[in-house]
Every structure is written in structure tokens, then in C-alpha cells.
Design an enzyme around this catalytic site. Structure first.
Site, short mmCIF file in Angstrom:
data_model
loop_
_atom_site.label_atom_id
_atom_site.label_comp_id
_atom_site.label_asym_id
_atom_site.label_seq_id
_atom_site.Cartn_x
_atom_site.Cartn_y
_atom_site.Cartn_z
N LYS A 11 21.94 13.95 -16.25
CA LYS A 11 20.57 14.36 -16.60
C LYS A 11 20.40 14.54 -18.13
CE LYS A 11 19.62 16.52 -12.09
NZ LYS A 11 19.13 17.72 -11.39
N TYR A 51 11.67 11.83 -7.06
CA TYR A 51 11.71 13.20 -6.51
C TYR A 51 10.54 13.49 -5.57
CZ TYR A 51 15.64 14.77 -9.42
OH TYR A 51 16.89 14.96 -9.98
N ASN A 114 20.61 21.14 -14.87
CA ASN A 114 21.92 21.33 -14.25
C ASN A 114 22.80 20.08 -14.31
OD1 ASN A 114 20.56 19.87 -12.34
ND2 ASN A 114 20.77 21.36 -10.69
N HIS A 117 22.74 14.84 -10.99
CA HIS A 117 22.15 14.66 -9.66
C HIS A 117 23.13 13.89 -8.81
CE1 HIS A 117 19.54 13.29 -6.38
NE2 HIS A 117 20.11 12.11 -6.56
N GLU A 128 18.39 5.64 -2.85
CA GLU A 128 18.42 5.98 -4.28
C GLU A 128 19.14 4.90 -5.10
OE1 GLU A 128 18.27 10.85 -3.66
OE2 GLU A 128 19.98 9.94 -4.71
#
Ligand code: RTP
Ligand code: MG
Length: 140
Positions: A11, A51, A114, A117, A128
Site C-alpha cells: 500500500k 473495494y 496498514n 492487502h 482480484e
């Protein structure tokens, strides 16, 4: 256990801090192979689509803003039980709850920023992976 593939995203908080190599070493040291990888910046439209399952959540807007705030590295990881294995390596969503030695415990800045993913089921992994990669871009 069967060989699986899972989608991973490094990320923007992690690419900003130059952590791509350190995070990739965690995957490789755990026996997962990086069989596809590219660096890109998500558009708002892509982030909202990726998302979409979280569209009704209170954090959805902030999450899409964060995920488009800088480059990401999208990658396909392959190995035995790769979906669950990667979730173990990543640690809990909130770094405050992540087990010691996991990527999120060691690198995440917050529950939102965080660092990584990972797909949460083999079915979602297939969708995905197809979101970002064509078959000829994935080389075992
Ligand atoms: P991911 O999908 O990114 O692998 O993370 P996850 O399964 O552990 O967590 P999930 O519930 O799917 O949430 C997706 C991402 O949304 C952000 N988030 N923010 N502010 C908050 O309370 C909150 N909760 C989740 C995180 O970036 C999380 O990874
Ligand atoms: Mg998730």
C-alpha cells in the site's frame, strides 16, 4: 495442501517509506513466490471498484483516498495455501492487534495505513488477480 495464488498489494504508506524490498523478503522467506508484480497508482474509480465490498462502511471514502494517495505494488503470490499463509504473514488488520513478527506489526502506521492487502479467500483471490493481471503476465 494445494498450491494457490493470492493477490497482494503493497500500500502507499509502505511504498512511500521505501519498504517494498523488505516486505517482499517476508513473502519469499515464508516460501511464497512473487509470480507477477507491477507498480502503479490506482485511480479513484479503480479503488472504489476494488473495494466495492466495503462501499457501505464508514471508512470507505477515507480508504479510497488513502489507496490513491501514492504508488502501490500489486503482485501475485504463489505457494502452498498461499491465501491463508499470506494472511498469517500480514497479521491482523489493526497493527495494534497484529502478532509480533508480522508485516503489519512491524511496518503498519495505523488500521488504515496498514502497509499490505491480501485476498481473504481463494474465490476473491481469483477475482482480484484478474482485476490487475492477464494470464500471460503471471509466470510461475
Ligand atoms: P485488506 O483487505 O486490505 O487485506 O485488509 P483486511 O482484509 O485485513 O481488512 P478489511 O476489513 O478488508 O478492510 C480493508 C482495509 O480498509 C482499511 N480499514 N480501515 N478505519 C478503519 O476502521 C478501517 N478498517 C479497515 C484498512 O486499510 C483495511 O486493510
Ligand atoms: Mg480485506
Amino acid at each position: 495442501m494445494a498450491v494457490e495464488r493470492t493477490l497482494s498489494i503493497i500500500k502507499p504508506d509502505a511504498t512511500r517509506r521505501n519498504l517494498t524490498g523488505k516486505i517482499n523478503a517476508r513473502f519469499e522467506d515464508a516460501g511464497l513466490r512473487i509470480v507477477a508484480q507491477k507498480r502503479l497508482q490506482l485511480t479513484r474509480e479503480q479503488a472504489e471498484k476494488f473495494y466495492a465490498v466495503h462501499a457501505e462502511r464508514s471508512f470507505f471514502n477515507d480508504l479510497c483516498t488513502f489507496m490513491t494517495s501514492g504508488p502501490v505494488v500489486v503482485q501475485v503470490l504463489e505457494g502452498e495455501g498461499a491465501v491463508l499463509r499470506n494472511r498469517e504473514i500480514m497479521g491482523a488488520t489493526n497493527p495494534a492487534n497484529a502478532a509480533p513478527g508480522t508485516i503489519r506489526a512491524d511496518f503498519a502506521e495505523s488500521v488504515e495505513a496498514n502497509s499490505v492487502h491480501g485476498s481473504d479467500s481463494p474465490e476473491n483471490a481469483a477475482n482480484e488477480i484478474a482485476f490487475f493481471f492477464s494470464q500471460i503476465e503471471i509466470l510461475s
